[in-house]
Design a protein around this motif. Structure first.
Motif, mmCIF file in Angstrom:
data_model
loop_
_atom_site.group_PDB
_atom_site.id
_atom_site.type_symbol
_atom_site.label_atom_id
_atom_site.label_comp_id
_atom_site.label_asym_id
_atom_site.label_seq_id
_atom_site.Cartn_x
_atom_site.Cartn_y
_atom_site.Cartn_z
ATOM 1 N N ARG A 59 0.864 -1.185 0.000
ATOM 2 C CA ARG A 59 0.000 0.000 0.000
ATOM 3 C C ARG A 59 0.897 1.230 0.000
ATOM 4 O O ARG A 59 1.877 1.289 0.737
ATOM 5 C CB ARG A 59 -0.883 -0.006 1.244
ATOM 6 C CG ARG A 59 -1.848 1.158 1.340
ATOM 7 C CD ARG A 59 -2.704 1.073 2.598
ATOM 8 N NE ARG A 59 -3.481 -0.163 2.607
ATOM 9 C CZ ARG A 59 -3.916 -0.760 3.711
ATOM 10 N NH1 ARG A 59 -3.673 -0.254 4.900
ATOM 11 N NH2 ARG A 59 -4.621 -1.875 3.632
ATOM 12 N N VAL A 60 0.547 2.212 -0.834
ATOM 13 C CA VAL A 60 1.217 3.509 -0.803
ATOM 14 C C VAL A 60 0.178 4.527 -0.351
ATOM 15 O O VAL A 60 -0.930 4.572 -0.886
ATOM 16 C CB VAL A 60 1.792 3.910 -2.178
ATOM 17 C CG1 VAL A 60 2.495 5.262 -2.088
ATOM 18 C CG2 VAL A 60 2.731 2.853 -2.726
ATOM 19 N N ILE A 61 0.547 5.315 0.644
ATOM 20 C CA ILE A 61 -0.348 6.328 1.194
ATOM 21 C C ILE A 61 0.295 7.691 1.000
ATOM 22 O O ILE A 61 1.489 7.857 1.269
ATOM 23 C CB ILE A 61 -0.602 6.073 2.697
ATOM 24 C CG1 ILE A 61 -1.216 4.696 2.910
ATOM 25 C CG2 ILE A 61 -1.481 7.168 3.288
ATOM 26 C CD1 ILE A 61 -1.355 4.301 4.367
ATOM 27 N N THR A 62 -0.505 8.677 0.547
ATOM 28 C CA THR A 62 0.025 10.022 0.358
ATOM 29 C C THR A 62 -0.973 11.077 0.806
ATOM 30 O O THR A 62 -2.176 10.819 0.873
ATOM 31 C CB THR A 62 0.419 10.279 -1.113
ATOM 32 O OG1 THR A 62 1.037 11.570 -1.215
ATOM 33 C CG2 THR A 62 -0.790 10.224 -2.035
ATOM 34 N N ASN A 63 -0.446 12.253 1.071
ATOM 35 C CA ASN A 63 -1.276 13.415 1.385
ATOM 36 C C ASN A 63 -1.705 14.137 0.105
ATOM 37 O O ASN A 63 -2.413 15.132 0.172
ATOM 38 C CB ASN A 63 -0.498 14.390 2.280
ATOM 39 C CG ASN A 63 0.721 14.958 1.573
ATOM 40 O OD1 ASN A 63 1.467 14.228 0.908
ATOM 41 N ND2 ASN A 63 0.934 16.239 1.695
ATOM 42 N N ASN A 64 -1.300 13.630 -1.028
ATOM 43 C CA ASN A 64 -1.590 14.257 -2.322
ATOM 44 C C ASN A 64 -2.432 13.290 -3.148
ATOM 45 O O ASN A 64 -3.320 12.635 -2.629
ATOM 46 C CB ASN A 64 -0.266 14.632 -3.008
ATOM 47 C CG ASN A 64 -0.414 15.770 -3.990
ATOM 48 O OD1 ASN A 64 -1.195 15.679 -4.926
ATOM 49 N ND2 ASN A 64 0.339 16.849 -3.780
ATOM 50 N N ARG A 65 -2.121 13.190 -4.420
ATOM 51 C CA ARG A 65 -2.804 12.266 -5.318
ATOM 52 C C ARG A 65 -1.740 11.475 -6.074
ATOM 53 O O ARG A 65 -0.558 11.692 -5.866
ATOM 54 C CB ARG A 65 -3.747 13.003 -6.273
ATOM 55 C CG ARG A 65 -3.075 13.996 -7.183
ATOM 56 C CD ARG A 65 -4.088 14.754 -8.060
ATOM 57 N NE ARG A 65 -3.400 15.630 -8.984
ATOM 58 C CZ ARG A 65 -2.933 15.273 -10.173
ATOM 59 N NH1 ARG A 65 -3.098 14.037 -10.602
ATOM 60 N NH2 ARG A 65 -2.309 16.136 -10.945
ATOM 61 N N PHE A 66 -2.174 10.565 -6.941
ATOM 62 C CA PHE A 66 -1.256 9.731 -7.704
ATOM 63 C C PHE A 66 -1.357 10.040 -9.188
ATOM 64 O O PHE A 66 -2.417 10.450 -9.675
ATOM 65 C CB PHE A 66 -1.579 8.243 -7.472
ATOM 66 C CG PHE A 66 -1.321 7.801 -6.068
ATOM 67 C CD1 PHE A 66 -0.051 7.409 -5.670
ATOM 68 C CD2 PHE A 66 -2.339 7.777 -5.143
ATOM 69 C CE1 PHE A 66 0.185 7.004 -4.370
ATOM 70 C CE2 PHE A 66 -2.118 7.375 -3.834
ATOM 71 C CZ PHE A 66 -0.844 6.994 -3.455
ATOM 72 N N THR A 67 -0.280 9.794 -9.910
ATOM 73 C CA THR A 67 -0.299 9.947 -11.362
ATOM 74 C C THR A 67 -1.031 8.762 -11.987
ATOM 75 O O THR A 67 -1.201 7.708 -11.351
ATOM 76 C CB THR A 67 1.130 10.000 -11.935
ATOM 77 O OG1 THR A 67 1.774 8.744 -11.701
ATOM 78 C CG2 THR A 67 1.935 11.146 -11.329
ATOM 79 N N GLU A 68 -1.438 8.937 -13.220
ATOM 80 C CA GLU A 68 -2.102 7.841 -13.940
ATOM 81 C C GLU A 68 -1.180 6.639 -14.059
ATOM 82 O O GLU A 68 -1.608 5.492 -13.898
ATOM 83 C CB GLU A 68 -2.544 8.313 -15.327
ATOM 84 C CG GLU A 68 -3.285 7.258 -16.113
ATOM 85 C CD GLU A 68 -3.750 7.738 -17.494
ATOM 86 O OE1 GLU A 68 -4.107 6.866 -18.298
ATOM 87 O OE2 GLU A 68 -3.746 8.959 -17.748
ATOM 88 N N ASN A 69 0.117 6.895 -14.321
ATOM 89 C CA ASN A 69 1.076 5.791 -14.426
ATOM 90 C C ASN A 69 1.209 5.038 -13.107
ATOM 91 O O ASN A 69 1.372 3.818 -13.107
ATOM 92 C CB ASN A 69 2.448 6.308 -14.872
ATOM 93 C CG ASN A 69 2.465 6.674 -16.335
ATOM 94 O OD1 ASN A 69 1.597 6.273 -17.097
ATOM 95 N ND2 ASN A 69 3.460 7.456 -16.740
#
Length: 98
Positions: A59-69
């Protein structure tokens, strides 16, 4: 929320920040605090860490968003992505459980 948690060491963590234990499963987590959308590097890191720590999933957790890739690579590597919205939902749920 019923998780057991182990912190990995600060350096040379093999791409993981936390190891979560729940219901007999081991989830390897990479946390990314970022001003920019998180890309494939974080997904690659946690995918390797799952193998290293003999986890069941990543699992990757971020305070932002993720790229399509990042979404594409996560899907093919069975890695969950938690963006800001999912993280906030989890925090609010956890607060209500106490």
């Amino acid at each position: 929320m019923g998780y057991g948690v182990t912190l990995t060491q600060d350096s040379q963590d093999y791409g993981a920040d936390l190891i979560l234990y729940k219901d007999g499963l081991k989830t390897v987590v990479q946390a990314k605090r970022s001003k920019n959308p998180v890309g494939i590097k974080a997904v690659q890191e946690v995918a390797g860490a799952v193998r290293h720590y003999k986890g069941n999933k990543g699992r990757v957790i971020t305070n932002n968003r993720f790229t399509e890739n990042a979404y594409n690579l996560a899907k093919s590597n069975d890695v969950e992505l938690w963006d800001r919205k999912k993280l906030i939902e989890f925090i609010l749920t956890a607060k209500n459980c106490k």
